[in-house]
Design a protein around this motif. Structure first.
Motif, mmCIF file in Angstrom:
data_model
loop_
_atom_site.group_PDB
_atom_site.id
_atom_site.type_symbol
_atom_site.label_atom_id
_atom_site.label_comp_id
_atom_site.label_asym_id
_atom_site.label_seq_id
_atom_site.Cartn_x
_atom_site.Cartn_y
_atom_site.Cartn_z
ATOM 1 N N PHE A 1 40.714 35.495 58.855
ATOM 2 C CA PHE A 1 40.789 34.963 60.216
ATOM 3 C C PHE A 1 41.844 35.704 61.026
ATOM 4 N N GLU A 2 42.947 36.071 60.396
ATOM 5 C CA GLU A 2 44.010 36.778 61.109
ATOM 6 C C GLU A 2 43.571 38.184 61.511
ATOM 7 N N ILE A 3 42.709 38.815 60.694
ATOM 8 C CA ILE A 3 42.169 40.118 61.074
ATOM 9 C C ILE A 3 41.384 39.993 62.371
ATOM 10 N N ILE A 4 40.529 38.988 62.437
ATOM 11 C CA ILE A 4 39.727 38.751 63.640
ATOM 12 C C ILE A 4 40.641 38.466 64.824
ATOM 13 N N ASP A 5 41.648 37.635 64.613
ATOM 14 C CA ASP A 5 42.574 37.283 65.690
ATOM 15 C C ASP A 5 43.391 38.487 66.144
ATOM 16 N N ASP A 6 43.802 39.338 65.206
ATOM 17 C CA ASP A 6 44.569 40.541 65.549
ATOM 18 C C ASP A 6 43.780 41.457 66.484
ATOM 19 N N VAL A 7 42.510 41.689 66.145
ATOM 20 C CA VAL A 7 41.698 42.602 66.964
ATOM 21 C C VAL A 7 41.337 41.942 68.287
ATOM 22 N N LYS A 8 41.086 40.657 68.263
ATOM 23 C CA LYS A 8 40.807 39.921 69.498
ATOM 24 C C LYS A 8 41.955 40.070 70.494
ATOM 25 N N ASN A 9 43.179 39.925 70.002
ATOM 26 C CA ASN A 9 44.359 39.947 70.872
ATOM 27 C C ASN A 9 45.015 41.327 70.961
ATOM 28 N N LEU A 10 44.330 42.353 70.425
ATOM 29 C CA LEU A 10 44.803 43.736 70.488
ATOM 30 C C LEU A 10 46.120 43.956 69.757
ATOM 31 N N LYS A 11 46.435 43.047 68.827
ATOM 32 C CA LYS A 11 47.582 43.297 67.968
ATOM 33 C C LYS A 11 47.258 44.429 67.008
ATOM 34 N N SER A 12 45.963 44.555 66.673
ATOM 35 C CA SER A 12 45.459 45.683 65.890
ATOM 36 C C SER A 12 44.263 46.281 66.607
ATOM 37 N N MET B 1 27.645 43.292 49.435
ATOM 38 C CA MET B 1 28.755 43.348 50.392
ATOM 39 C C MET B 1 28.533 44.509 51.358
ATOM 40 N N THR B 2 28.521 44.206 52.643
ATOM 41 C CA THR B 2 28.501 45.259 53.658
ATOM 42 C C THR B 2 29.890 45.340 54.261
ATOM 43 N N ILE B 3 30.612 46.378 53.895
ATOM 44 C CA ILE B 3 31.990 46.529 54.351
ATOM 45 C C ILE B 3 32.005 47.401 55.602
ATOM 46 N N GLY B 4 32.750 46.954 56.592
ATOM 47 C CA GLY B 4 32.793 47.688 57.849
ATOM 48 C C GLY B 4 34.040 47.360 58.640
ATOM 49 N N TYR B 5 34.005 47.687 59.915
ATOM 50 C CA TYR B 5 35.167 47.458 60.761
ATOM 51 C C TYR B 5 34.749 46.787 62.059
ATOM 52 N N ILE B 6 35.680 46.068 62.659
ATOM 53 C CA ILE B 6 35.436 45.433 63.953
ATOM 54 C C ILE B 6 36.302 46.101 65.008
ATOM 55 N N LEU B 7 35.742 46.211 66.197
ATOM 56 C CA LEU B 7 36.453 46.724 67.361
ATOM 57 C C LEU B 7 36.315 45.738 68.505
ATOM 58 N N ASN B 8 37.310 45.720 69.358
ATOM 59 C CA ASN B 8 37.260 44.897 70.561
ATOM 60 C C ASN B 8 36.374 45.601 71.588
ATOM 61 N N ASP B 9 35.345 44.915 72.074
ATOM 62 C CA ASP B 9 34.390 45.519 73.003
ATOM 63 C C ASP B 9 35.027 45.928 74.322
ATOM 64 N N ARG B 10 36.185 45.356 74.631
ATOM 65 C CA ARG B 10 36.764 45.549 75.958
ATOM 66 C C ARG B 10 37.843 46.638 76.003
ATOM 67 N N THR B 11 37.955 47.383 74.919
ATOM 68 C CA THR B 11 38.944 48.459 74.917
ATOM 69 C C THR B 11 38.440 49.623 74.084
#
Length: 303
Positions: free
Chosen positions: A128-139, A273-283
């Motif tokens: 959940f913190e990974i999702i939150d980090d990318v959402k808030n541009l901490k990562s 398992m499909t391993i991948g990465y998430i990016l923020n659509d707005r940046t």
């Protein structure tokens, strides 16, 4: 709008505080606040929202940050190419589930970077913190996995938070065990083989749901379960207690030694398992984020 104002915005995002950013760049907090207000007035949007918790980027601010980061990076490249000015310190941050290959990719990135100074962050953390980090541009990006069980819930979270998941590779279920485990000589392991041994998994804090588990087949009933918070502890317990964890099977001996081995896990399910990465659509990801993702894809192709 000036280049200095854009650099101010990046500093505020880095420190998540106007006060802390002002201290770092050696100007007063009122002067920095006024600079931001003047910029917001000029471009006609609110970049930051202010609340009792501090400041956060608005939706328009996230988009503005993407352009600002690119402009500052390009200006820095121009200065380093045509003047004797010292290049700006490079900053980027990534969040990931506990994957050894992500650490390898990060190592390769750092070795290949030509920046004279950098401040990079690699966070092995909860789902959940990974999702939150990318959402808030901490990562800038987050590394995690989807399967038939969790993808509906996680994809809903991605959509709600303007995130997109990009697959890197798909893996059959495996287990990590000790090289000295009684199961080490088996070519393939099934769930019945594992019953006498403790199952090691990463604790997920307040979001301790099966949907956020890092281990495939997390809903399987087990008699012995140990929750841990870091990869080193997990590996030590696998060795010390003949424990195991379910995983993608990718393990690198150059960083993790030879005491842990990977074995295919035979199950009645065809779940993968499909391993991948998430990016923020707005940046737009920075140059170093793109290099990190390239290293991830390269390692995935190797293994």
């Amino acid at each position: 709008m000036t280049l200095q104002q854009l650099k101010y915005i990046l500093k505020i995002v880095e420190y998540r505080s106007i006060t802390e950013a002002a201290k770092n760049i050696f100007i007063t907090q009122p002067a920095l606040s006024n600079s931001v207000k003047e910029l917001e007035s000029e471009i006609g949007i609110e970049i930051f929202s202010r609340n009792t918790k501090g400041i956060e980027l608005t939706n328009e601010g996230v988009e503005f940050l993407s352009y600002a980061r690119q402009v500052v990076e390009q200006a820095d490249l121009l200065e380093s190419r045509y003047t004797n000015k010292k290049p700006q310190r490079q900053i980027c941050s990534f969040s990931t589930q506990h994957y050894a290959f992500a650490v390898n990719a990060f190592v390769n990135l750092v070795k290949k970077t030509q920046a004279e100074e950098y401040d990079f962050t690699l966070r092995e953390t909860r789902t959940f913190e990974i999702i939150d980090d990318v959402k808030n541009l901490k990562s800038e990006t987050g590394i995690l996995y989807l399967d038939d069980f969790n993808k509906k819930v996680l994809n809903k979270l991605f959509t709600e938070n303007h995130l997109t998941f990009y697959p890197i590779f798909t893996a059959e279920p495996h287990v990590f065990i000790s090289v000295n485990s009684p199961l080490a000589e088996k070519n393939e392991i099934n769930l019945q083989d594992l019953e006498p041994y403790p199952f090691l998994c990463y604790e997920q804090g307040d979001f301790n749901s099966f949907y956020f588990a890092e281990e495939i087949l997390s809903t399987v009933s087990r008699k012995k379960v140990i929750h841990v918070s870091d990869r080193s502890t997990l590996f030590n317990l696998i060795i010390g207690l003949n424990g195991y964890t379910t995983c993608s099977g990718i393990l690198t001996s150059d960083l993790n030694g030879t005491q842990i081995i990977s074995k295919p896990l035979k199950t009645d399910s065809d779940n993968k398992m499909t391993i991948g990465y998430i990016l923020n659509d707005r940046t737009e990801p920075s140059r170093y984020a793109k290099l990190f993702l390239e290293e991830l894809k390269h390692l995935a192709a190797e293994y």
